[in-house]
Design an enzyme around this catalytic site. Structure first.
Site, PDB file in Angstrom:
ATOM      1  N   ASP A  67      45.534  41.208  29.567  1.00  0.00           N
ATOM      2  CA  ASP A  67      44.869  41.660  28.344  1.00  0.00           C
ATOM      3  C   ASP A  67      45.878  41.879  27.221  1.00  0.00           C
ATOM      4  OD1 ASP A  67      46.005  43.797  29.719  1.00  0.00           O
ATOM      5  OD2 ASP A  67      44.102  44.753  30.169  1.00  0.00           O
ATOM      6  N   ASP A 136      38.422  55.446  34.261  1.00  0.00           N
ATOM      7  CA  ASP A 136      36.975  55.189  34.174  1.00  0.00           C
ATOM      8  C   ASP A 136      36.563  53.977  35.008  1.00  0.00           C
ATOM      9  OD1 ASP A 136      38.037  53.091  32.726  1.00  0.00           O
ATOM     10  OD2 ASP A 136      37.003  53.565  30.849  1.00  0.00           O
ATOM     11  N   HIS A 138      37.953  50.939  34.935  1.00  0.00           N
ATOM     12  CA  HIS A 138      38.149  49.594  34.374  1.00  0.00           C
ATOM     13  C   HIS A 138      39.261  48.859  35.117  1.00  0.00           C
ATOM     14  CE1 HIS A 138      41.126  51.522  31.332  1.00  0.00           C
ATOM     15  NE2 HIS A 138      41.855  50.740  32.086  1.00  0.00           N
ATOM     16  N   GLU A 143      35.730  47.554  30.392  1.00  0.00           N
ATOM     17  CA  GLU A 143      35.282  48.943  30.378  1.00  0.00           C
ATOM     18  C   GLU A 143      33.903  49.067  31.037  1.00  0.00           C
ATOM     19  OE1 GLU A 143      37.406  51.039  29.739  1.00  0.00           O
ATOM     20  OE2 GLU A 143      38.292  50.991  27.739  1.00  0.00           O
TER      21      GLU A 143
HETATM   22  C1  F6R Z   1      46.767  46.833  31.817  1.00  0.00           C
HETATM   23  C2  F6R Z   1      45.416  46.933  32.291  1.00  0.00           C
HETATM   24  C3  F6R Z   1      44.755  48.223  32.589  1.00  0.00           C
HETATM   25  C4  F6R Z   1      45.631  49.196  33.375  1.00  0.00           C
HETATM   26  C5  F6R Z   1      44.895  50.495  33.596  1.00  0.00           C
HETATM   27  C6  F6R Z   1      45.752  51.511  34.320  1.00  0.00           C
HETATM   28  O1  F6R Z   1      47.112  45.465  31.633  1.00  0.00           O
HETATM   29  O2  F6R Z   1      44.818  45.930  32.400  1.00  0.00           O
HETATM   30  O3  F6R Z   1      43.584  47.979  33.318  1.00  0.00           O
HETATM   31  O4  F6R Z   1      45.973  48.607  34.598  1.00  0.00           O
HETATM   32  O5  F6R Z   1      44.506  51.025  32.372  1.00  0.00           O
HETATM   33  O6  F6R Z   1      46.822  51.854  33.510  1.00  0.00           O
HETATM   34  P1  F6R Z   1      48.060  52.666  34.096  1.00  0.00           P
HETATM   35  O7  F6R Z   1      48.662  51.805  35.133  1.00  0.00           O
HETATM   36  O8  F6R Z   1      48.978  52.843  32.925  1.00  0.00           O
HETATM   37  O9  F6R Z   1      47.511  53.933  34.634  1.00  0.00           O
END
Ligand code: F6R
Length: 259
Positions: A67, A136, A138, A143
């Site tokens: 992303d 959440d 995702h 989301e």
């Molecule tokens: C990042 C991504 C997100 C993260 C998620 C967890 O490329 O796609 O889905 O993996 O927000 O973030 P962290 O690892 O920082 O807790």
């Protein structure tokens, strides 16, 4: 789903790095899917160590990120392109032209998403996808409410994700972009092996839904229950809400012993 409960992120990192070494051993031109954020950092350190020890080369590999924020200025240090280059790509021998990220600065974002899907297809699809999970539920930036069949597209980030990511923007959620481009859940599901990493109590509710909850667009990661090869790597706090945690421990122990 293979659920592995280990003491810490370093132990998770070793398991991911071993998988990458094995993959590269049988397919030098492998395709790896890279997540940004905190969860994969220990894994990236472990992979870099194996690379320095000569056990894995990325010279013939290709990498695709999940992303990208929309609208950050060129070269912004928190753009996911910059982050993944800093955290991982620049530390191994991956040619920069083999690092692919959705283009969050494109004039035509829809077209940029379609081109990203094409590039993944031309590369032959992702062999090993590394994932984190949001509080959440995702994965990538899909989301709650995301279509379980979605493809790469623009999404609006929730207030919670922007709060969670404020730590990368001087602690100010207002500075976190409101929109992103993200691989869809359908896109991620095409990866041949998925390794999802989660640490800390803050992830325990999302992990509970992921592993033991009902499949629902409200907890997007639950779509992974339909995938034939997912490894979920957890520390104890992240696993703390799992009803069958003893069973997962026993199963993993059996596997390590070759049972
Ligand atoms: C990042 C991504 C997100 C993260 C998620 C967890 O490329 O796609 O889905 O993996 O927000 O973030 P962290 O690892 O920082 O807790």
């Amino acid at each position: 789903m293979e659920v592995v409960i280990v003491p810490d992120a370093a132990a998770q990192g070793e398991i991911v790095a071993d998988a990458v070494v094995r993959l590269a051993g049988c397919k030098p031109d492998f395709v790896i899917g890279l997540a940004t954020g905190s969860s994969p950092l220990a894994a990236y350190d472990a992979i870099v160590e194996h690379h320095r020890a000569g056990k894995v080369s990325f010279a013939a590999a290709q990498a695709f990120t999940l992303d990208e924020y929309v609208g950050l200025t060129e070269g912004h240090p928190e753009s996911y392109h910059a982050v993944i280059e800093r955290d991982f790509a620049s530390r191994v021998d991956l040619p920069l032209t083999s690092l692919h990220c959705p283009d969050g600065r494109a004039d035509d974002l829809e077209r940029a998403c379609a081109e990203y899907e094409d590039a993944m297809r031309r590369a032959g699809g992702v062999d090993l996808q590394i994932l984190g999970i949001g509080t959440d539920g995702h994965i990538a930036f899909n989301e709650p409410g995301s279509s379980l069949a979605s493809r790469t597209r623009m999404k609006t980030l929730t207030a919670q994700t922007r709060r969670d990511n404020a730590r990368f923007f001087d602690g100010l959620a207002d500075r976190v972009p409101r929109h992103c481009l993200t691989q869809g859940l359908g896109t991620i599901m095409e990866a041949r092996h998925i390794m999802l990493l989660a640490t800390g109590e803050g992830k325990s509710e999302a992990v509970r839904h992921l592993v033991e909850g009902a499949v629902s667009a409200m907890w997007p990661a639950t779509v992974l229950q339909f995938h034939p090869r997912v490894t979920v790597l957890l520390d104890e706090p992240a696993a703390s809400k799992l009803r069958l945690s003893d069973y997962y421990r026993e199963a993993w122990e059996g596997k390590s012993l070759g049972a």
